[in-house]
Design a protein around this motif. Structure first.
Motif, short mmCIF file in Angstrom:
data_model
loop_
_atom_site.label_atom_id
_atom_site.label_comp_id
_atom_site.label_asym_id
_atom_site.label_seq_id
_atom_site.Cartn_x
_atom_site.Cartn_y
_atom_site.Cartn_z
N ALA A 248 0.87 -1.22 -0.18
CA ALA A 248 0.06 -0.05 -0.07
C ALA A 248 0.92 1.25 -0.12
O ALA A 248 0.42 2.22 -0.62
N ILE A 249 2.04 1.09 0.67
CA ILE A 249 3.07 2.20 0.83
C ILE A 249 3.41 2.39 -0.64
O ILE A 249 3.48 3.59 -1.11
N LEU A 250 3.95 1.42 -1.38
CA LEU A 250 4.61 1.43 -2.58
C LEU A 250 3.46 2.38 -3.57
O LEU A 250 3.85 3.03 -4.64
N LEU A 251 2.01 1.75 -3.45
CA LEU A 251 1.08 2.10 -4.36
C LEU A 251 0.90 3.82 -4.21
O LEU A 251 0.65 4.25 -5.17
N ALA A 252 1.03 4.09 -2.96
CA ALA A 252 0.84 5.42 -2.60
C ALA A 252 1.90 6.35 -3.27
O ALA A 252 1.65 7.43 -3.58
N GLN A 253 3.42 5.75 -3.21
CA GLN A 253 4.24 6.41 -4.09
C GLN A 253 3.98 6.57 -5.47
O GLN A 253 4.31 7.28 -6.41
N GLU A 254 3.73 5.43 -6.31
CA GLU A 254 3.26 5.03 -7.57
C GLU A 254 2.27 6.33 -8.04
O GLU A 254 2.55 6.70 -9.16
N VAL A 255 1.17 6.45 -7.33
CA VAL A 255 0.03 7.44 -7.51
C VAL A 255 0.40 8.78 -7.33
O VAL A 255 -0.20 9.73 -7.49
N GLY A 256 1.73 9.06 -6.55
CA GLY A 256 2.12 10.29 -6.46
C GLY A 256 1.66 10.92 -5.00
O GLY A 256 1.75 12.10 -4.93
#
Length: 246
Positions: free
Chosen positions: A158-166
């Motif tokens: 979830a943290i990585l996805l939050a980074q991916e979507v900016g």
């Protein structure tokens, strides 16, 4: 089909139906035993579980309980898996209904906090199990470690996805964010359960805001604010949530 064939088929069909009913009853009995075991373990720890104690609670014979699990160790592992399944349903599968990014990460933390606050009077098997089995190698410890690592992996994703979507800055260390979030949960459990501190829940939420202040982007803050202002949609009655990671 001849009359003799029909006659010979009837006993087989009856036996099959009886077999199915027997399997269903066995599964229901096992589920009831497991539910009682989970209740005991929440209050007494995994080490407090025994076939005898469970037989007393369920009003069954020791041999009846033993037949469903075979050993105390198998019972403990079954309890760990059952706890993990309930944890997933209440925390993970509820939170991932939120959009990817900061809204989902916050939802995961909020559901985690809620679960921890509810368990103040009973206890978290992840946390109590870590104390009981931190230096005791074996299948029970391996089951506990595996379940906690699965949960950590979900948070990290979830943290990585939050980074991916900016929504989180690119240079945020996912492992550090996860470490700090888990640290807040451990502190909440300790202060609320052991110290009976009335402000523990508020401090845990304040701690999350400090983490987000350090790593959230303006786009992330905007998405987070919009989601928090929108009333949550009721959970759909069907279909049941998939167990596939989102």
């Amino acid at each position: 089909m001849s009359t003799s064939s029909l006659t010979s088929a009837k006993p087989s069909a009856v036996a099959a139906r009886r077999g199915v009913r027997s399997l269903q009853k066995g599964a229901q009995t096992r589920a009831a035993i497991l539910d009682a075991a989970l209740g005991l373990a929440s209050h007494m720890g995994l080490e407090g579980l025994s076939i005898g104690a469970l037989a007393d609670v369920t009003k069954m014979s020791k041999s009846g309980v033993f037949a469903h699990f075979g050993s105390r160790e198998e019972l403990q592992i079954a309890v760990v898996r059952e706890y993990h399944a309930k944890f997933e349903e209440e925390v993970f599968f509820t939170a991932i209904r939120q959009p990817r990014g900061l809204p989902r990460l916050r939802a995961l933390f909020e559901r985690w906090v809620h679960r921890t606050s509810v368990e103040v009077d009973s206890g978290c098997i992840y946390i109590s199990g870590a104390v009981e089995f931190d230096d005791r190698p074996g299948p029970v410890r391996e089951a506990l470690v595996g379940m906690v690592r699965d949960w950590h992996a979900a948070i990290r994703k979830a943290i990585l996805l939050a980074q991916e979507v900016g929504h989180l800055v690119p240079d945020a260390d996912p492992d550090q964010v996860l470490f700090e979030m888990h640290g807040l949960i451990l502190s909440l459990h300790h202060d609320a359960r052991f110290l009976r501190s009335p402000g523990a829940l508020a401090r845990a939420r304040t701690g999350l805001e400090r983490i987000l202040d350090s790593f959230a982007t303006p786009a992330g803050r905007k998405a987070d604010a919009q989601t928090r202002q929108t009333p949550p949609h009721p959970a759909p009655a069907s279909p049941a949530p998939s167990r596939k990671r989102a």
